[in-house]
Design a protein around this motif. Sequence first.
Motif, mmCIF file in Angstrom:
data_model
loop_
_atom_site.group_PDB
_atom_site.id
_atom_site.type_symbol
_atom_site.label_atom_id
_atom_site.label_comp_id
_atom_site.label_asym_id
_atom_site.label_seq_id
_atom_site.Cartn_x
_atom_site.Cartn_y
_atom_site.Cartn_z
ATOM 1 N N MET A 1 25.865 97.517 44.654
ATOM 2 C CA MET A 1 26.680 97.914 43.511
ATOM 3 C C MET A 1 26.013 99.056 42.745
ATOM 4 O O MET A 1 24.799 99.123 42.639
ATOM 5 C CB MET A 1 26.849 96.688 42.586
ATOM 6 N N SER A 2 26.838 99.905 42.328
ATOM 7 C CA SER A 2 26.350 101.103 41.609
ATOM 8 C C SER A 2 25.546 100.748 40.357
ATOM 9 O O SER A 2 25.895 99.820 39.637
ATOM 10 C CB SER A 2 27.578 101.951 41.244
ATOM 11 N N LEU A 3 24.473 101.473 40.128
ATOM 12 C CA LEU A 3 23.660 101.279 38.915
ATOM 13 C C LEU A 3 24.341 102.017 37.763
ATOM 14 O O LEU A 3 24.462 103.240 37.785
ATOM 15 C CB LEU A 3 22.250 101.831 39.149
ATOM 16 N N ARG A 4 24.786 101.243 36.783
ATOM 17 C CA ARG A 4 25.501 101.847 35.652
ATOM 18 C C ARG A 4 24.531 102.108 34.498
ATOM 19 O O ARG A 4 24.000 101.181 33.899
ATOM 20 C CB ARG A 4 26.637 100.926 35.192
ATOM 21 N N ILE A 5 24.321 103.395 34.232
ATOM 22 C CA ILE A 5 23.395 103.793 33.161
ATOM 23 C C ILE A 5 24.199 104.347 31.983
ATOM 24 O O ILE A 5 25.071 105.196 32.181
ATOM 25 C CB ILE A 5 22.408 104.881 33.651
ATOM 26 N N VAL A 6 23.925 103.838 30.796
ATOM 27 C CA VAL A 6 24.541 104.404 29.590
ATOM 28 C C VAL A 6 23.428 105.046 28.755
ATOM 29 O O VAL A 6 22.442 104.385 28.425
ATOM 30 C CB VAL A 6 25.263 103.334 28.745
ATOM 31 N N VAL A 7 23.575 106.328 28.453
ATOM 32 C CA VAL A 7 22.595 107.014 27.616
ATOM 33 C C VAL A 7 23.197 107.224 26.229
ATOM 34 O O VAL A 7 24.269 107.818 26.099
ATOM 35 C CB VAL A 7 22.202 108.387 28.205
ATOM 36 N N CYS A 8 22.518 106.692 25.206
ATOM 37 C CA CYS A 8 23.003 106.873 23.831
ATOM 38 C C CYS A 8 22.405 108.163 23.276
ATOM 39 O O CYS A 8 21.188 108.357 23.324
ATOM 40 C CB CYS A 8 22.552 105.710 22.955
ATOM 41 N N VAL A 9 23.254 109.023 22.775
ATOM 42 C CA VAL A 9 22.759 110.284 22.213
ATOM 43 C C VAL A 9 23.323 110.497 20.818
ATOM 44 O O VAL A 9 24.341 109.922 20.449
ATOM 45 C CB VAL A 9 23.109 111.501 23.103
ATOM 46 N N LYS A 10 22.630 111.326 20.058
ATOM 47 C CA LYS A 10 23.058 111.606 18.689
ATOM 48 C C LYS A 10 23.174 113.110 18.471
ATOM 49 O O LYS A 10 22.335 113.881 18.939
ATOM 50 C CB LYS A 10 22.053 110.995 17.700
ATOM 51 N N TYR A 11 24.222 113.460 17.752
ATOM 52 C CA TYR A 11 24.439 114.846 17.347
ATOM 53 C C TYR A 11 23.820 114.974 15.962
ATOM 54 O O TYR A 11 24.180 114.252 15.032
ATOM 55 C CB TYR A 11 25.940 115.103 17.303
ATOM 56 N N VAL A 12 22.839 115.870 15.834
ATOM 57 C CA VAL A 12 22.065 115.950 14.585
ATOM 58 C C VAL A 12 22.066 117.374 14.046
ATOM 59 O O VAL A 12 22.249 118.334 14.784
ATOM 60 C CB VAL A 12 20.591 115.519 14.824
ATOM 61 N N PRO A 13 21.824 117.510 12.723
ATOM 62 C CA PRO A 13 21.642 118.855 12.190
ATOM 63 C C PRO A 13 20.374 119.478 12.767
ATOM 64 O O PRO A 13 19.368 118.777 12.928
ATOM 65 C CB PRO A 13 21.494 118.642 10.678
#
Lengths: 264, 320
Positions: A1-13
């Motif tokens: 089964m495919s490895l599901r990766i979620v990357v959390c990112v932030k939009y910052v000043p």
Amino acid sequence: MSLRIVVCVKYVPDATGDRHFADDLTVDRDDVDGLLSELDEYAVEQALQIADEADDAEITVLTVGPEDAKDALRKALSMGADKAVHVEDDDLHGTDVMGTSLVLAKAIEKTGYDLVICGMASTDGTMGVLPAILAERLNVPQVTLLSEVSVEGGAEGTVKGRRDGDTASEQLEAALPAVVSVTDQSGEARYPSFKGIMAAKKKPVEALELDDLDIDADEVGLEGAWTAVDSAAERPARTAGTIVKDEGEGGKQLAAFLAEQKFI
Amino acid sequence: MAEVLVYVDHVDGAVRKPTLELLTLARRIGEPVAVALGNGAADTAAALAEHGATRVLTADAPEFADYLVVPKVDALQAAYAAVSPVAVLVPSSAEGKEIAARLAVRIKSGIITDAVDLEAGDEGPVATQSAFAASFTTKSRITQGTPVITVKPNSAAVEAAPAAGAVEALEVSFSAAATGTKVVSRTPRESTGRPELTEAAIVVSGGRGVNGAENFSIIEKLADSLGAAVGASRAAVDAGWYPHSNQVGQTGKSVSPQLYIANGISGAIQHRAGMQTSKTIVAVNKDAEAPIFDLVDYGVVGDLFEVVPQLTQEIETRKG
């Protein structure tokens, strides 16, 4: 089964710009250029490297933020992430780390995941606690502040990494699913190629609102925040000091100053 | 009187200085009750009592060392349940912040991190923080639950305030999550004999201008003449000249010593973020236009390879 990766990112000043607070004492995001937080580029990079090593993997990049936050997603997609999820809702303005982590946790669960990767901190709030809170909320292992990370055995496998602390360096190991955060020592992030930038334009960006995540407006936003900023004052500029040009006695002059200040 | 829970950072029973500073701040809000975990926990009691702890809750179990963060969260939560404090204070180390944050989620409380000062207020403790690379100072409160606040080193003076410091065993039952992340091995950092960077009264740093790992010895010699810690800019760390553990700046340590001496450091925002709350700032840089000179109380425009050894020698001479 495919490895599901979620990357959390932030939009910052932009940290090199003139950052300030808005009238409601939230971070002003309108009058200053924004971008993908530099520390999150390391998270995207490690996701790409883990995906390369895995037989089969899919990287979703996730953000919570205003319309402009799409720029951060686009950057991550141009680096090589496969798809994006953007949680955007007017009620989110002023949300603190507790509210943001709630939204992220629900969005991660909705997306489906085996591995969540975060940067070590944002470059605007700089708290550095969101990955630990996500692990608590998702009830999965926390494997944070890694300067080296690897995954063995795919979606059912384990994540390993090295955490360099103040007093010791630790080798950590946990079974997936897990939440990981990586430091700026984990490896230089790649620049998007021209091909990557073109490809990113065609990659899907899913838009979600609070309703889609079963979150009430009063759980987030400035009103729903569990902390309140009462005042924000610009630090007074430091009074101009004495500057001398070294003409051969610079070290002695400096020593005289330090002695006068009772440091010697 | 209301009790304030203080999480103790210690190494095998030796209490680290930021925890003693935390006791000073805790006494402004209520009676400090300390929580010490792991190997040597009970040995912390004397130092904690001397600085104001009325009670010291201790627990030791292999889980604290063998698994990451969560066993300590379980224990702190047990202490919270036993004490019902008006606030929970934790040192702002990387681990301290993670422990505090997870506790806050569990007890449904707001969290403030990296406070640099703390006062009692009508609506609970008021925390002072630095924002945007320390160009702003904010005052904040927690509006939900019991305030959980992490405090940076060097935020308060260590004060003697003898109290009972009665040692009590803390009952901890570990959650299923406690054993989620195994610490497979641990390599202690080699001691340099110098003060801990974030706790030091004086920090001497080197940057791009130091121009090579071997040249850092002149920075170290200056540091040793002052009993200071050694710091490095990101440029110097990225170049591999000095360990990342010594990096001062946004992605490294944030320091607030009495005296900061920047050598061959231009003073980019990335670096300023980690040092501009220092009380006295001194710089040596050959570029008169370097932004670091906007921050200094005293600056020398010159070659650090000339100025720094002369400074070190002059300090040694003055010390006799």
